[in-house]
Design a protein around this motif. Structure first.
Motif, PDB file in Angstrom:
ATOM      1  N   ARG A  41       0.723  -1.124  -0.003  1.00  0.00           N
ATOM      2  CA  ARG A  41       0.015   0.099   0.074  1.00  0.00           C
ATOM      3  C   ARG A  41       0.748   1.103   0.049  1.00  0.00           C
ATOM      4  NH1 ARG A  41      -2.050  -2.875   4.032  1.00  0.00           N
ATOM      5  NH2 ARG A  41      -1.927  -0.995   5.559  1.00  0.00           N
ATOM      6  N   PHE A  42       1.817   1.293  -0.686  1.00  0.00           N
ATOM      7  CA  PHE A  42       2.715   2.479  -1.256  1.00  0.00           C
ATOM      8  C   PHE A  42       2.790   2.568  -2.514  1.00  0.00           C
ATOM      9  CE2 PHE A  42       4.289   1.818   3.246  1.00  0.00           C
ATOM     10  CZ  PHE A  42       4.662   3.204   3.550  1.00  0.00           C
ATOM     11  N   SER A  43       3.097   3.529  -3.073  1.00  0.00           N
ATOM     12  CA  SER A  43       3.172   3.781  -4.568  1.00  0.00           C
ATOM     13  C   SER A  43       4.332   2.973  -5.245  1.00  0.00           C
ATOM     14  CB  SER A  43       3.284   5.312  -4.725  1.00  0.00           C
ATOM     15  OG  SER A  43       4.662   5.917  -4.331  1.00  0.00           O
ATOM     16  N   ARG A  44       4.350   2.876  -6.430  1.00  0.00           N
ATOM     17  CA  ARG A  44       5.369   2.334  -7.243  1.00  0.00           C
ATOM     18  C   ARG A  44       6.488   3.253  -7.469  1.00  0.00           C
ATOM     19  NH1 ARG A  44       8.692   2.599 -10.825  1.00  0.00           N
ATOM     20  NH2 ARG A  44       7.736   4.240 -11.697  1.00  0.00           N
ATOM     21  N   GLU A  45       6.207   4.233  -7.308  1.00  0.00           N
ATOM     22  CA  GLU A  45       7.328   5.629  -7.281  1.00  0.00           C
ATOM     23  C   GLU A  45       8.203   5.525  -5.983  1.00  0.00           C
ATOM     24  OE1 GLU A  45       4.037   6.174  -8.327  1.00  0.00           O
ATOM     25  OE2 GLU A  45       4.388   6.451 -10.471  1.00  0.00           O
ATOM     26  N   THR A  46       7.457   5.222  -4.874  1.00  0.00           N
ATOM     27  CA  THR A  46       8.147   4.920  -3.544  1.00  0.00           C
ATOM     28  C   THR A  46       9.041   3.670  -3.324  1.00  0.00           C
ATOM     29  OG1 THR A  46       6.232   6.343  -2.449  1.00  0.00           O
ATOM     30  CG2 THR A  46       7.640   4.855  -1.186  1.00  0.00           C
ATOM     31  N   VAL A  47       8.516   2.767  -4.012  1.00  0.00           N
ATOM     32  CA  VAL A  47       9.302   1.472  -3.860  1.00  0.00           C
ATOM     33  C   VAL A  47      10.488   1.776  -5.055  1.00  0.00           C
ATOM     34  CG1 VAL A  47       9.338  -0.877  -4.731  1.00  0.00           C
ATOM     35  CG2 VAL A  47       7.422   0.156  -3.778  1.00  0.00           C
ATOM     36  N   SER A  52      16.472   2.811  -5.484  1.00  0.00           N
ATOM     37  CA  SER A  52      17.406   3.449  -6.040  1.00  0.00           C
ATOM     38  C   SER A  52      18.121   4.108  -5.388  1.00  0.00           C
ATOM     39  CB  SER A  52      17.127   4.470  -7.446  1.00  0.00           C
ATOM     40  OG  SER A  52      16.063   5.162  -6.674  1.00  0.00           O
ATOM     41  N   GLY A  53      17.864   4.688  -3.938  1.00  0.00           N
ATOM     42  CA  GLY A  53      18.480   5.431  -3.178  1.00  0.00           C
ATOM     43  C   GLY A  53      18.090   6.986  -3.152  1.00  0.00           C
ATOM     44  N   ARG A  54      17.031   7.451  -3.813  1.00  0.00           N
ATOM     45  CA  ARG A  54      16.437   8.549  -3.957  1.00  0.00           C
ATOM     46  C   ARG A  54      15.917   9.036  -2.892  1.00  0.00           C
ATOM     47  NH1 ARG A  54      14.806   6.757  -9.095  1.00  0.00           N
ATOM     48  NH2 ARG A  54      12.605   6.995  -8.502  1.00  0.00           N
ATOM     49  N   ARG A  55      15.328   8.132  -2.069  1.00  0.00           N
ATOM     50  CA  ARG A  55      14.567   8.451  -0.837  1.00  0.00           C
ATOM     51  C   ARG A  55      14.893   7.243   0.384  1.00  0.00           C
ATOM     52  NH1 ARG A  55       8.259   9.466  -2.333  1.00  0.00           N
ATOM     53  NH2 ARG A  55       8.480  11.235  -3.205  1.00  0.00           N
ATOM     54  N   PHE A  56      14.723   7.799   1.457  1.00  0.00           N
ATOM     55  CA  PHE A  56      14.722   7.024   2.688  1.00  0.00           C
ATOM     56  C   PHE A  56      13.425   6.331   2.728  1.00  0.00           C
ATOM     57  CE2 PHE A  56      19.103   7.705   4.232  1.00  0.00           C
ATOM     58  CZ  PHE A  56      19.522   9.047   3.805  1.00  0.00           C
ATOM     59  N   GLY A  57      13.125   5.028   2.771  1.00  0.00           N
ATOM     60  CA  GLY A  57      11.846   4.377   3.335  1.00  0.00           C
ATOM     61  C   GLY A  57      11.571   4.738   4.763  1.00  0.00           C
ATOM     62  N   SER A  58      10.663   4.728   5.034  1.00  0.00           N
ATOM     63  CA  SER A  58       9.995   4.948   6.369  1.00  0.00           C
ATOM     64  C   SER A  58       9.905   3.623   7.138  1.00  0.00           C
ATOM     65  CB  SER A  58       8.475   5.557   6.565  1.00  0.00           C
ATOM     66  OG  SER A  58       7.446   4.461   5.960  1.00  0.00           O
ATOM     67  N   HIS A  59       9.741   3.731   8.472  1.00  0.00           N
ATOM     68  CA  HIS A  59       9.662   2.532   9.428  1.00  0.00           C
ATOM     69  C   HIS A  59       8.379   1.828   8.853  1.00  0.00           C
ATOM     70  CE1 HIS A  59       8.846  -0.038  12.978  1.00  0.00           C
ATOM     71  NE2 HIS A  59      10.221  -0.159  12.751  1.00  0.00           N
ATOM     72  N   GLU A  60       7.271   2.223   8.541  1.00  0.00           N
ATOM     73  CA  GLU A  60       6.321   1.678   8.255  1.00  0.00           C
ATOM     74  C   GLU A  60       6.692   1.095   6.997  1.00  0.00           C
ATOM     75  OE1 GLU A  60       2.540   0.017   8.310  1.00  0.00           O
ATOM     76  OE2 GLU A  60       3.524   1.341   9.837  1.00  0.00           O
ATOM     77  N   ALA A  62       9.420  -0.257   5.752  1.00  0.00           N
ATOM     78  CA  ALA A  62      10.148  -1.451   5.991  1.00  0.00           C
ATOM     79  C   ALA A  62       9.410  -2.588   6.826  1.00  0.00           C
ATOM     80  CB  ALA A  62      11.417  -1.122   7.168  1.00  0.00           C
ATOM     81  N   VAL A  63       8.646  -2.210   7.689  1.00  0.00           N
ATOM     82  CA  VAL A  63       7.658  -3.579   8.337  1.00  0.00           C
ATOM     83  C   VAL A  63       6.563  -4.043   7.394  1.00  0.00           C
ATOM     84  CG1 VAL A  63       5.768  -3.743   9.995  1.00  0.00           C
ATOM     85  CG2 VAL A  63       7.803  -2.269  10.563  1.00  0.00           C
ATOM     86  N   ARG A  64       6.087  -3.336   6.511  1.00  0.00           N
ATOM     87  CA  ARG A  64       5.155  -3.741   5.631  1.00  0.00           C
ATOM     88  C   ARG A  64       5.829  -4.578   4.463  1.00  0.00           C
ATOM     89  NH1 ARG A  64       1.046   1.138   4.003  1.00  0.00           N
ATOM     90  NH2 ARG A  64       0.238   1.503   6.049  1.00  0.00           N
ATOM     91  N   CYS A  65       7.039  -4.227   3.998  1.00  0.00           N
ATOM     92  CA  CYS A  65       7.848  -4.946   3.193  1.00  0.00           C
ATOM     93  C   CYS A  65       8.575  -6.141   3.723  1.00  0.00           C
ATOM     94  CB  CYS A  65       9.021  -4.116   2.620  1.00  0.00           C
ATOM     95  SG  CYS A  65       8.528  -2.959   1.503  1.00  0.00           S
ATOM     96  N   ASP A  66       8.678  -6.298   4.744  1.00  0.00           N
ATOM     97  CA  ASP A  66       9.009  -7.544   5.707  1.00  0.00           C
ATOM     98  C   ASP A  66       8.065  -8.479   5.728  1.00  0.00           C
ATOM     99  OD1 ASP A  66      11.641  -7.087   6.539  1.00  0.00           O
ATOM    100  OD2 ASP A  66      11.287  -6.163   8.349  1.00  0.00           O
ATOM    101  N   ASP A  67       6.818  -8.051   5.982  1.00  0.00           N
ATOM    102  CA  ASP A  67       5.420  -8.826   6.198  1.00  0.00           C
ATOM    103  C   ASP A  67       5.237  -9.518   4.820  1.00  0.00           C
ATOM    104  OD1 ASP A  67       5.427  -8.238   8.699  1.00  0.00           O
ATOM    105  OD2 ASP A  67       3.809  -6.865   8.501  1.00  0.00           O
ATOM    106  N   VAL A  68       5.214  -8.764   3.688  1.00  0.00           N
ATOM    107  CA  VAL A  68       5.115  -9.218   2.253  1.00  0.00           C
ATOM    108  C   VAL A  68       5.894 -10.186   1.792  1.00  0.00           C
ATOM    109  CG1 VAL A  68       4.545  -8.436  -0.176  1.00  0.00           C
ATOM    110  CG2 VAL A  68       3.439  -7.478   1.659  1.00  0.00           C
ATOM    111  N   LEU A  69       7.415  -9.709   1.867  1.00  0.00           N
ATOM    112  CA  LEU A  69       8.330 -10.524   1.417  1.00  0.00           C
ATOM    113  C   LEU A  69       8.853 -11.438   2.406  1.00  0.00           C
ATOM    114  CD1 LEU A  69      10.317  -7.477   0.006  1.00  0.00           C
ATOM    115  CD2 LEU A  69       8.965  -8.935  -1.143  1.00  0.00           C
ATOM    116  N   ASP A  70       8.319 -11.743   3.562  1.00  0.00           N
ATOM    117  CA  ASP A  70       8.744 -12.705   4.549  1.00  0.00           C
ATOM    118  C   ASP A  70      10.259 -12.870   4.592  1.00  0.00           C
ATOM    119  OD1 ASP A  70       7.914 -14.835   6.410  1.00  0.00           O
ATOM    120  OD2 ASP A  70       8.372 -16.390   4.645  1.00  0.00           O
ATOM    121  N   THR A  71      10.690 -11.584   5.103  1.00  0.00           N
ATOM    122  CA  THR A  71      12.253 -11.546   5.343  1.00  0.00           C
ATOM    123  C   THR A  71      12.665 -11.790   6.671  1.00  0.00           C
ATOM    124  OG1 THR A  71      12.005  -9.380   6.111  1.00  0.00           O
ATOM    125  CG2 THR A  71      12.168  -9.804   3.617  1.00  0.00           C
ATOM    126  N   GLY A  72      11.581 -12.212   7.477  1.00  0.00           N
ATOM    127  CA  GLY A  72      12.180 -12.197   8.988  1.00  0.00           C
ATOM    128  C   GLY A  72      12.334 -11.177   9.638  1.00  0.00           C
TER     129      GLY A  72
END
Length: 159
Positions: A41-47, A52-60, A62-72
């Protein structure tokens, strides 16, 4: 909330590791940036900007990506270091004047108030809000509600 990354911080260790982990986990799962964006639930542009390093991601993020990607929890575990790099980068973007920078005057401590410049306080406040929203949505009473009498609403007598 994502934050723009200055080019000098784009190659820092934690940020680079975060970007590499994000991209490699996404690719390993066979997801496009758009597919991951839809799932977290973030934009493709944000991902794309975070990868690419143009932005820092938020904690939220990171947590959502961990959940979806099952990174532990690998991305969320890296996030405090990324946040520290972000704060350092934000400090470098300050005013460039020959005058010495005067620190902000101390803010008097107010009961229940947190310093919005402290990332930990912001994360704590967000977590508290989520918990309160969850209580409201689940119909759980707020423990403080018993101490306050409920004001009669305009439609209370019509029931």
């Amino acid at each position: 909330m994502e934050h723009t990354s200055p080019s000098s911080a784009a190659h820092s260790a934690a940020s680079a590791r975060f970007r590499w982990e994000l991209r490699s986990c996404r690719v390993r799962r066979g997801l496009t940036q758009r597919a991951l964006a839809d799932l977290v639930r973030f934009s493709r542009e944000t991902v794309a900007a975070v990868e690419s390093g143009r932005r820092f991601g938020s904690h939220e993020f990171a947590v959502r990506c961990d959940d979806v990607l099952d990174t532990g929890g690998r991305l969320a575990a890296l996030w405090p270091q990324v946040a520290a790099e972000q704060l350092a980068a934000d400090g470098r973007r300050g005013p460039r004047s020959p005058d010495p920078v005067r620190p902000d005057p101390p803010v008097p401590h107010q009961r229940g108030r947190r310093d919005a410049r402290d990332p930990g306080a912001v994360v704590d406040a967000i977590d508290e809000l989520r918990e309160l929203i969850g209580q409201v949505l689940n119909g759980q009473p707020d423990p403080d509600d018993g101490a306050r009498p409920r004001a009669a609403g305009p439609h209370d007598d019509q029931r």
